[in-house]
Design an enzyme around this catalytic site. Structure first.
Site, short mmCIF file in Angstrom:
data_model
loop_
_atom_site.label_atom_id
_atom_site.label_comp_id
_atom_site.label_asym_id
_atom_site.label_seq_id
_atom_site.Cartn_x
_atom_site.Cartn_y
_atom_site.Cartn_z
N ASP A 1 1.62 12.08 15.00
CA ASP A 1 1.03 10.86 13.87
C ASP A 1 -0.11 10.35 15.02
O ASP A 1 -0.56 9.16 14.47
CB ASP A 1 2.30 9.95 13.87
CG ASP A 1 2.03 9.10 12.52
OD1 ASP A 1 0.75 9.19 11.91
OD2 ASP A 1 2.90 8.42 12.26
N LYS B 1 4.62 4.88 18.23
CA LYS B 1 3.16 5.39 18.11
C LYS B 1 2.22 4.44 17.69
O LYS B 1 1.09 4.19 17.66
CB LYS B 1 3.08 6.76 17.28
CG LYS B 1 3.52 6.47 15.77
CD LYS B 1 2.29 6.30 14.78
CE LYS B 1 2.91 5.72 13.57
NZ LYS B 1 1.83 5.41 12.55
N GLY C 1 6.49 10.09 9.92
CA GLY C 1 5.12 11.20 10.21
C GLY C 1 3.79 10.83 9.67
O GLY C 1 3.76 9.69 9.23
N ARG D 1 8.59 -8.36 -5.46
CA ARG D 1 9.07 -9.67 -5.62
C ARG D 1 8.07 -10.36 -6.54
O ARG D 1 6.62 -9.94 -6.58
CB ARG D 1 8.97 -10.34 -4.26
CG ARG D 1 10.06 -9.85 -3.29
CD ARG D 1 9.89 -11.01 -2.21
NE ARG D 1 11.08 -10.75 -1.26
CZ ARG D 1 10.94 -9.67 -0.19
NH1 ARG D 1 9.79 -9.24 0.02
NH2 ARG D 1 12.00 -9.65 0.57
N LYS E 1 -4.51 -7.81 8.46
CA LYS E 1 -3.47 -6.64 7.95
C LYS E 1 -2.10 -6.60 8.85
O LYS E 1 -2.29 -6.94 9.92
CB LYS E 1 -4.17 -5.32 7.97
CG LYS E 1 -5.34 -5.29 7.17
CD LYS E 1 -5.19 -5.47 5.43
CE LYS E 1 -6.34 -5.30 4.67
NZ LYS E 1 -6.38 -5.60 3.20
N SER F 1 -6.14 3.27 10.18
CA SER F 1 -5.11 2.68 11.11
C SER F 1 -5.07 1.28 11.45
O SER F 1 -5.86 0.59 11.89
CB SER F 1 -4.90 3.60 12.28
OG SER F 1 -3.97 2.87 13.11
N ARG G 1 0.70 -1.38 0.04
CA ARG G 1 0.13 0.07 0.04
C ARG G 1 0.80 1.20 -0.02
O ARG G 1 0.70 2.04 -0.91
CB ARG G 1 -0.92 -0.07 1.12
CG ARG G 1 -1.97 1.44 1.41
CD ARG G 1 -2.68 1.21 2.85
NE ARG G 1 -1.93 1.14 4.04
CZ ARG G 1 -2.51 1.14 5.07
NH1 ARG G 1 -3.68 1.66 5.03
NH2 ARG G 1 -1.78 1.20 6.13
N TRP G 2 1.75 1.37 0.84
CA TRP G 2 2.50 2.87 0.96
C TRP G 2 3.64 2.55 -0.04
O TRP G 2 3.84 3.76 -0.42
CB TRP G 2 3.10 2.70 2.33
CG TRP G 2 3.93 3.90 2.87
CD1 TRP G 2 5.20 4.11 3.22
CD2 TRP G 2 3.28 5.20 2.84
NE1 TRP G 2 5.31 5.44 3.54
CE2 TRP G 2 4.10 6.17 3.40
CE3 TRP G 2 1.90 5.75 2.77
CZ2 TRP G 2 3.88 7.52 3.52
CZ3 TRP G 2 1.63 7.09 3.13
CH2 TRP G 2 2.61 7.90 3.49
#
Length: 320
Positions: A239, A187, A132, A31, A266, A249, A10-11
């Protein structure tokens, strides 16, 4: 500039999209067997973004490392050491800048990710971190946010910021690598605790959780040689909204699912991070009551309601 992004979850996929958006040539690596890579190869899209045609896809680590002047890494934090070893076998690494975009601590050693990476590739002068607040779901809707780029070398920090700053993401220079890395990772543990409060319908305690969470992590950062005020900046306190309150989240959702008994599949990096924080708390002789409570609820089957009530009704003391 040529930028490689290693990791197409995702990121990572968003980071490739973002680097392309701000004007760079981009190669995204995954991969060959990864479901994320296969999906992108077939449709050039995932649940969040559609990749422009000029972003190159590759499953060759050699090609991806060779391509980029800046190499952004976005994989599971606990897989970084073995992945960094694979990168260390490539050529020309001294000419690259590496940017670590994960929030975690190596669970079995308590080492920060920049330490893990530099140990494996044998270079420490060209490593930065990107931490962040911010969710892919918000960025692709043009909702801006502020983030932090940090390094032990200010010229590396400036080069990354100058290359990636935009109206969508405004970057600040991170001056304390210890505080930013520990804060960004910790966090997620506070986020799990927040989810547990949500699961128990004790969400009104999140204010107390935020106040006390920053205090205990700041004590750890100070003991480790970092600047304790860093915890009140973007990498940790900044954050909290995205981690303690957001429906997006993973860590908050994991904590809530643990209480309610709902399935959750997840990646929640805070689960491994809390192991590392247990280790660091003992090593530096710092009391970490919230982190310890989360650890006991996840790994020792402590009763969540009893543990959380005890946590917030500890013996009376001065706040500061």
């Amino acid at each position: 500039m040529k930028i490689s992004v290693l990791g197409c979850g995702r990121w990572g996929t968003f980071l490739a999209w973002y680097a392309n958006r701000v004007g760079h040539e981009v190669m995204l690596w995954g991969r060959e067997s990864s479901k994320h890579y296969l999906q992108l190869k077939e449709s050039r899209m995932n649940d969040y973004v559609t990749l422009p045609q000029d972003i190159m896809l590759s499953n060759s680590l050699e090609a991806a490392v060779s391509f980029g002047e800046i190499i952004i890494i976005s994989i599971s934090a606990q897989e970084l050491r073995s992945f960094a070893h694979s990168i260390s076998l490539q050529k020309g690494l001294k000419d690259k800048i590496f940017v670590l975009c994960m929030k975690g601590i190596e669970a079995n050693t308590g080492k920060r990710l920049s330490q893990v990476f530099s140990e494996e590739i044998g270079i420490s002068s060209n490593i930065g971190i990107w931490v962040g607040p911010g969710h892919v779901q918000d960025f692709v809707r043009e909702i801006p946010n502020c983030m932090v780029i940090g390094s032990d070398h200010i010229e590396v920090t400036k080069k990354i910021v100058e290359s990636l700053n935009s109206s969508l993401i405004r970057f600040y220079y991170g001056q304390d690598l210890i505080g930013n890395e520990i804060g960004a990772a910790a966090k997620n543990v506070i986020g799990i605790a927040a989810g547990m409060l949500d699961g128990l319908c004790y969400s009104s305690l999140k204010g107390a959780l935020m106040a006390r969470g920053t205090r205990e992590i700041s004590r750890l950062v100070r003991a480790m040689g970092g600047n304790d005020t860093t915890i009140y900046g973007l990498s940790h306190l900044g954050d909290y909204e995205a981690t303690l309150f957001s429906l997006h989240s993973h860590n908050r959702r994991f904590g809530q699912a643990l209480i309610t008994g709902e399935p959750f599949d997840k990646l929640a990096e805070g689960v491994s991070t809390v192991k590392a924080l247990q280790y660091l708390g003992q090593k530096y002789e710092v009391e970490l009551p919230i982190c310890n409570a989360v650890y006991e609820m996840i790994f020792e089957n402590a009763d969540p309601k009893e543990k959380l009530i005890d946590l917030f009704l500890r013996p009376i003391k001065f706040e500061f």
